[in-house]
Design an enzyme around this catalytic site. Structure first.
Site, short mmCIF file in Angstrom:
data_model
loop_
_atom_site.label_atom_id
_atom_site.label_comp_id
_atom_site.label_asym_id
_atom_site.label_seq_id
_atom_site.Cartn_x
_atom_site.Cartn_y
_atom_site.Cartn_z
N ASP A 119 0.82 -1.22 0.00
CA ASP A 119 0.00 0.00 0.00
C ASP A 119 0.85 1.28 0.00
OD1 ASP A 119 -1.85 2.01 0.57
OD2 ASP A 119 -2.30 1.31 2.60
N HIS A 145 -3.74 4.54 6.68
CA HIS A 145 -2.66 3.99 5.86
C HIS A 145 -1.30 4.20 6.52
CE1 HIS A 145 -5.35 3.39 2.40
NE2 HIS A 145 -5.94 4.49 2.82
#
Lengths: 555, 555
Positions: B195, B368
């Site tokens: 990610d 994130h």
């Protein structure tokens, strides 16, 4: 307020509840002074609109009272509406050399130069404009030659900060004239109007010098060509780029219409001081080794037609990005531009450039005061009344809260709105009504000819397009002699939609038969019937609501 | 790569060079595993488009090879395209309980529920899907029940992180399964796909608990009603709001369709644990004293139709904002939403609320991983090859730079693009071509029926509107029997434009006479001539370029 006391009013026509189209009216008895005439860029919903300017109906109605227009600095949100305003009212302009230099270019472009009196002021200085004595006070901002104002009236003194920050180490060595603000505070200030843009930010705004250090760091490390994008009007930042170029023995070229324009004006007027021979033409710089080249360019906001965007997309005539290039975007995206800026950065990376931008600190500093500076301004001037200006509503609220913390009573603080008449005397203040104010949209040559209906139509057209249904009727026989024909634009691929269009025609025919059956003869009724039945059919089939325009031709 | 070596390929169909429409294809010999099926919201230029999904031509062409679709979590950019994808291909789905709960609701809405095999997985666990053995690995994210994947193939192991962060103090106490990632690293990882969303951010991402502390602070100080807007899917944040409500003895109600939907699913499936009687209906909560009320609502992005926006605009049926209300916007604006969020905040302030938002820290944390976490993930898994995923191009570049710093050779890092076939064996990797990929636009019920021509038309219509010129011709005599009539929409106020329209008609008449004079008989030539001469006239008069549509009716 005493009945016979002379009346001093402050009326914002723009710049309250918005960042842009700044325009404030100061009225004492029968005399008017205007501060700034700015534009604002259109909101997303204002489809097709180029710029938005203040509604100056009030000024047109009070034309004869206007004594002058004072400009605080040369940014578009302070001078951008002048070409339109000066077509409706006339008054002498007052501003610093750079400000008026930029205004002149603008007026020339609009062929408005004649008969406009331009008065250059060099702070610290004063001018008598009608009953008003106006002091021009140097302030730091992201364009040189910005000023704040002290407006002395028989009812008391108004201080207007303009856009400002306190830069303790400005590039040109000239700090905000804190002594003057202190002196005004000592003498007594009736009203302070102060810049609220950064009222949400804690602490102090960093010095422009910080960007200079970052630029030098980048120049030190770069092996290939260096490109720097920034705001054209930030002359001090451009100065620092030239200084870095000189230090690291590079030549500089300037690309992009507005950048070339401002750099030329700034050199002519002495605001940009550059060594001999450092500035070269774009065609000549391409002959130099890559590590001797600096390109200063527009496009820091990812504007589609700007030089940097075209380079990033390999669409610029003379500059291609090559691996080894270092691109510095010395700006932060203005809210709303985040996506276009991001896209430009992505394309630059894809071309192989090293891109330095927002995510690294020190590539940009704001031109507006943060909370500690705002508090200092309030404490220096010690006003009786306080009006936070230059901010969206939330910025005004935060600024008002700061003022309250410093001891200004809530009832002496005005969170205003555009058009509001605030009336002041030495002893009291009150809201005394409203004048016409608002947004005038400029689209091409049209000023104010696009309104809500046109925008609503553009919105609908932009979402689902349009279907035009044309029917030709014989007037005598009252029967269809041609059509219905259906033409669509922006609705659906024609290739995909043949069947849908056939079915739509059939639906219109049925609607027409129904109209005949019910003896409808009014065209408007027939049109409504056709429109509704086709709209329902299409919504059912596609879940879209295109504009439907039935046209009946009569022979 | 050896000719006879078995071939493992990774093909992104979405999620590279963009944040959204995530979809990755893992292919080993003749078997395919799909990871995620996400949507992305349209770019500004995609006028009228609702959502955008990946082009799955490649999957449709290889239908028979598909063994399963594995879902990493329940966000729209990972599951939002499923209702469209599952109309074209069929395969069993694998996901955690909450993810599949959200998928089920979505399929029901699209009437697609029958015949789709839903396999609930509870990490740590594995599933054999064709030749692939897939380990499901718990990760922290801004929605519960998110997983990363280890996909074991005969050619080696692929680790796909999903969207993740390392939260050392997660709300549900269950941290990212770092032991599993460490173990995989020890056993040997061929490819890591990780990610990249926050690869520009230094340091660590803060724990969701931080938001909980901020919420409690706000609850402690609030005197009146409390309203909290956040992302509906952030169940842990909603949990923390309930906990604060319990602590400060307030009741809670939930407003907004998607918020009610998610809260119900989360309670049903046991992800939201709330005390008895704390949740009450909106109608009932209005009977309580203001300081006993908490309202959880949608609208943290300033979406025009959301509950909070309607409250701010005084357009909500049941909730009015009143002075004394505290409104917490526990979210940051997604890029592009800054202006709408700002406007909502302004309106809330105007209604007299105290608004707490982005400008105060701790109201939101990201879901994130930041740079230090990303580095740790790479060091834990020690992959041979590295593919940064889930990011715009600049995020992929930054993530790749981090990997290089940790010693992964540049040639083993793939900054890919959608459609690219990356082929791996134990010994080598190469780019082996491209498959069809791209953006499929969904507009109402239409999937892919709006393309560039339609968008270009919508763009032109949105900028300057349309003028329709209708002329009825007698076929035999070749002469005009009715018209020219001109109708405009979205161009200019009719009131303002009467004269302009008359002049336009005259211009069209002249153009038609010219056509006759030159013996033009081809309709298309006549139309072009009419269009061009009217366009020139209007541009000269208005500097606008509306779409001009000449229609000739023949009788």
């Amino acid at each position: 307020m005493g009945k016979n006391e002379p009346k001093l009013s402050i009326i914002p026509l723009g710049g309250i509840g918005e960042i842009g189209k700044n325009m404030f009216v100061i009225k004492f008895e029968e005399e008017i002074l205007i501060i700034d005439s700015g534009l604002i860029f259109p909101e997303e919903e204002m489809l097709g609109i180029d710029i938005v300017i203040p509604d100056i109906t009030y000024l047109v109605e009070n034309k004869d009272k206007i004594k002058g227009i004072v400009l605080t600095h040369g940014h578009e949100d302070h001078i951008g509406a002048l070409p339109y305003v000066l077509q409706q009212i006339s008054a002498p302009l007052y501003g610093t050399k750079l400000t008026l230099g930029l205004v002149e270019g603008k007026l020339k472009e609009h062929r408005l130069r004649r008969n406009i009196e331009l008065n250059v002021v060099t702070p610290p200085c004063s001018a008598n404009i009608g009953v008003f004595k106006v002091d021009f006070i140097r302030v730091n901002h992201s364009i040189p030659d910005a000023v704040g104002l002290a407006i002395h009236t028989p009812a008391g003194t108004i201080v207007h900060t303009g856009d400002f920050k306190l830069d303790q180490t400005p590039v040109d060595g000239r700090i905000t004239d804190i002594h003057k603000f202190a002196e005004l505070g000592k003498q007594g200030v009736l009203v302070l109007m102060s810049d609220s843009t950064n009222s949400e930010r804690e602490g102090y705004t960093m010095s422009e010098k910080v960007v200079g250090y970052t630029i030098q760091d980048i120049f030190r490390k770069a092996r290939g060509r260096i490109l720097v994008a920034t705001f054209a009007s930030n002359v001090h930042r451009i100065q620092q780029i030239f200084e870095a170029a000189e230090k690291f023995e590079r030549k500089v070229t300037v690309v992009g219409r507005s950048m070339i324009n401002v750099v030329n004006i700034a050199i002519d007027l002495g605001y940009l001081k550059i060594p001999n021979d450092i500035l070269v033409e774009l065609d000549d710089i391409n002959k130099l080794p890559l590590d001797k080249i600096v390109i200063i360019t527009t496009g820091s906001q990812g504007e589609p037609m700007s030089a940097l965007t075209r380079m990033a997309m390999s669409e610029h005539k003379k500059v291609d990005i090559v691996p080894g290039d270092t691109v510095l975007i010395a700006a932060t995206p203005i809210p709303g531009n985040e996506r276009t800026v991001g896209r430009t950065i992505d394309h630059l990376f894809k071309q192989g450039a090293e891109v330095i931008y927002e995510s690294i600190s020190g590539v940009h500093v704001s031109g507006h005061a943060s909370q500690e500076e705002l508090k200092l301004m309030i404490n220096l001037t010690r006003p009786k009344y306080f009006i936070p200006i230059h901010g969206e509503y939330r910025h005004l609220v935060h600024h008002a809260q700061l003022a309250q913390e410093l001891g200004i009573p809530e009832e002496n603080i005005f969170i205003a709105e555009n058009g509001l008449i605030m009336e002041f005397s030495k002893k009291a203040a009150r809201i005394a009504g409203k004048v016409t104010s608002g947004k005038v949209m400029v689209d091409g040559l049209g000023v104010g000819d696009v309104g809500n209906i046109v925008l609503r139509d553009r919105k609908q057209l932009s979402q689902d397009g349009i279907l035009i249904v044309v029917i030709t009727l014989d007037k005598q026989k009252a029967e269809v002699v041609a059509g219905p024909d259906i033409i669509s634009r922006g609705f659906v691929y024609v290739r995909e939609s043949e069947k849908l269009m056939e079915e739509s025609k059939e639906r219109v025919k049925q609607a027409l038969i129904k109209c005949q059956g019910k003896n409808m003869t009014e065209w408007s009724t027939i049109k409504t019937h056709v429109r509704d039945s086709l709209a329902n059919f299409l919504y059912e089939k596609t879940r879209r609501r295109p504009m439907i325009l039935p046209i009946i031709m009569e022979i």
